[in-house]
Design a protein around this motif. Structure first.
Motif, PDB file in Angstrom:
ATOM      1  N   LEU A  68      13.314  -2.855  -3.035  1.00 26.30           N
ATOM      2  CA  LEU A  68      14.176  -2.043  -2.184  1.00 26.30           C
ATOM      3  C   LEU A  68      13.323  -1.226  -1.220  1.00 26.30           C
ATOM      4  O   LEU A  68      12.092  -1.319  -1.231  1.00 26.30           O
ATOM      5  N   ASP A  69      13.969  -0.395  -0.411  1.00 28.04           N
ATOM      6  CA  ASP A  69      13.224   0.529   0.437  1.00 28.04           C
ATOM      7  C   ASP A  69      12.437   1.479  -0.453  1.00 28.04           C
ATOM      8  O   ASP A  69      12.892   1.856  -1.540  1.00 28.04           O
ATOM      9  N   ASP A  70      11.262   1.866  -0.004  1.00 28.35           N
ATOM     10  CA  ASP A  70      10.444   2.802  -0.768  1.00 28.35           C
ATOM     11  C   ASP A  70      11.176   4.128  -0.951  1.00 28.35           C
ATOM     12  O   ASP A  70      11.965   4.546  -0.094  1.00 28.35           O
ATOM     13  N   LEU A  71      10.902   4.777  -2.076  1.00 22.80           N
ATOM     14  CA  LEU A  71      11.440   6.106  -2.369  1.00 22.80           C
ATOM     15  C   LEU A  71      10.270   7.081  -2.461  1.00 22.80           C
ATOM     16  O   LEU A  71       9.364   6.871  -3.277  1.00 22.80           O
ATOM     17  N   ALA A  72      10.278   8.081  -1.626  1.00 22.12           N
ATOM     18  CA  ALA A  72       9.211   9.087  -1.615  1.00 22.12           C
ATOM     19  C   ALA A  72       7.833   8.430  -1.538  1.00 22.12           C
ATOM     20  O   ALA A  72       6.897   8.837  -2.214  1.00 22.12           O
ATOM     21  N   GLY A  73       7.730   7.367  -0.725  1.00 23.25           N
ATOM     22  CA  GLY A  73       6.460   6.696  -0.537  1.00 23.25           C
ATOM     23  C   GLY A  73       6.054   5.756  -1.655  1.00 23.25           C
ATOM     24  O   GLY A  73       4.940   5.232  -1.647  1.00 23.25           O
ATOM     25  N   ARG A  74       6.929   5.529  -2.611  1.00 29.89           N
ATOM     26  CA  ARG A  74       6.625   4.637  -3.733  1.00 29.89           C
ATOM     27  C   ARG A  74       7.519   3.398  -3.658  1.00 29.89           C
ATOM     28  O   ARG A  74       8.682   3.496  -3.303  1.00 29.89           O
ATOM     29  N   ASP A 133      23.581  -6.748  -4.917  1.00 31.43           N
ATOM     30  CA  ASP A 133      23.477  -8.041  -4.242  1.00 31.43           C
ATOM     31  C   ASP A 133      22.045  -8.246  -3.788  1.00 31.43           C
ATOM     32  O   ASP A 133      21.491  -7.410  -3.064  1.00 31.43           O
ATOM     33  N   ALA A 134      21.425  -9.329  -4.199  1.00 28.03           N
ATOM     34  CA  ALA A 134      20.044  -9.625  -3.817  1.00 28.03           C
ATOM     35  C   ALA A 134      19.949 -10.006  -2.342  1.00 28.03           C
ATOM     36  O   ALA A 134      18.858 -10.065  -1.787  1.00 28.03           O
ATOM     37  N   ARG A 135      21.101 -10.266  -1.709  1.00 23.27           N
ATOM     38  CA  ARG A 135      21.148 -10.564  -0.269  1.00 23.27           C
ATOM     39  C   ARG A 135      21.845  -9.381   0.405  1.00 23.27           C
ATOM     40  O   ARG A 135      23.071  -9.329   0.464  1.00 23.27           O
ATOM     41  N   PRO A 136      21.076  -8.410   0.899  1.00 22.77           N
ATOM     42  CA  PRO A 136      21.678  -7.194   1.452  1.00 22.77           C
ATOM     43  C   PRO A 136      22.634  -7.473   2.612  1.00 22.77           C
ATOM     44  O   PRO A 136      22.439  -8.412   3.376  1.00 22.77           O
ATOM     45  N   PRO A 180       8.591  -5.489   0.794  1.00 22.43           N
ATOM     46  CA  PRO A 180       9.841  -4.756   1.011  1.00 22.43           C
ATOM     47  C   PRO A 180      10.931  -5.703   1.525  1.00 22.43           C
ATOM     48  O   PRO A 180      10.699  -6.500   2.429  1.00 22.43           O
ATOM     49  N   GLY A 181      12.085  -5.641   0.888  1.00 18.08           N
ATOM     50  CA  GLY A 181      13.194  -6.517   1.243  1.00 18.08           C
ATOM     51  C   GLY A 181      13.114  -7.888   0.591  1.00 18.08           C
ATOM     52  O   GLY A 181      14.020  -8.700   0.742  1.00 18.08           O
ATOM     53  N   GLY A 182      12.040  -8.142  -0.140  1.00 17.84           N
ATOM     54  CA  GLY A 182      11.838  -9.446  -0.770  1.00 17.84           C
ATOM     55  C   GLY A 182      12.341  -9.500  -2.197  1.00 17.84           C
ATOM     56  O   GLY A 182      12.729  -8.473  -2.779  1.00 17.84           O
TER      57      GLY A 182
END
Length: 120
Positions: A81-87, A19-22, A64-66
């Motif tokens: 999405l939220d960053d993964l391992a700083g990426r 879902d693009a709207r979390p 982020p979140g956009g």
């Protein structure tokens, strides 16, 4: 892959989209691959059936979140999405309100196999 009434022609049934709207308080299991922005742009163009890939700089600029609406078929939105391992983590999904359709056993098996391969 075409769609009709929320059903994938390739899978002959329903498919899942992020879902693009979390929804706060929910989590979605996912797999991730380390790709460069050029590779992501190519992947997005293929999934959205675009004649021209989005500019890698446009993908990098998604906050982020956009989201970035790219048009095309079902896969018409890139979400950060939220960053993964700083990426930065990006996914291609749909921003459309598609009708729900029952997935086929083959689709369910493919999703289950992917989840079984994921660590954790």
């Amino acid at each position: 892959m075409g769609a009709e009434g929320g059903r994938s022609q390739r899978w002959s049934g329903g498919v899942a989209f992020l879902d693009a709207r979390p929804t706060p308080g929910t989590e979605t299991p996912a797999r991730a691959w380390l790709l460069g922005l050029d590779q992501i742009a190519d992947l997005v163009a293929q999934e959205a059936r675009l004649a021209v890939a989005p500019a890698p700089a446009a993908l990098a600029a998604i906050p982020p979140g956009g989201t970035l609406v790219i048009g095309g078929g079902w896969y018409d939105t890139v979400a950060r999405l939220d960053d993964l391992a700083g990426r930065p983590a990006l996914t291609v999904t749909t921003g459309q309100d598609l009708p729900e359709a029952e997935p086929t056993p083959a689709y369910r098996a493919t999703i289950a196999a992917g989840r079984a391969e994921a660590p954790g």
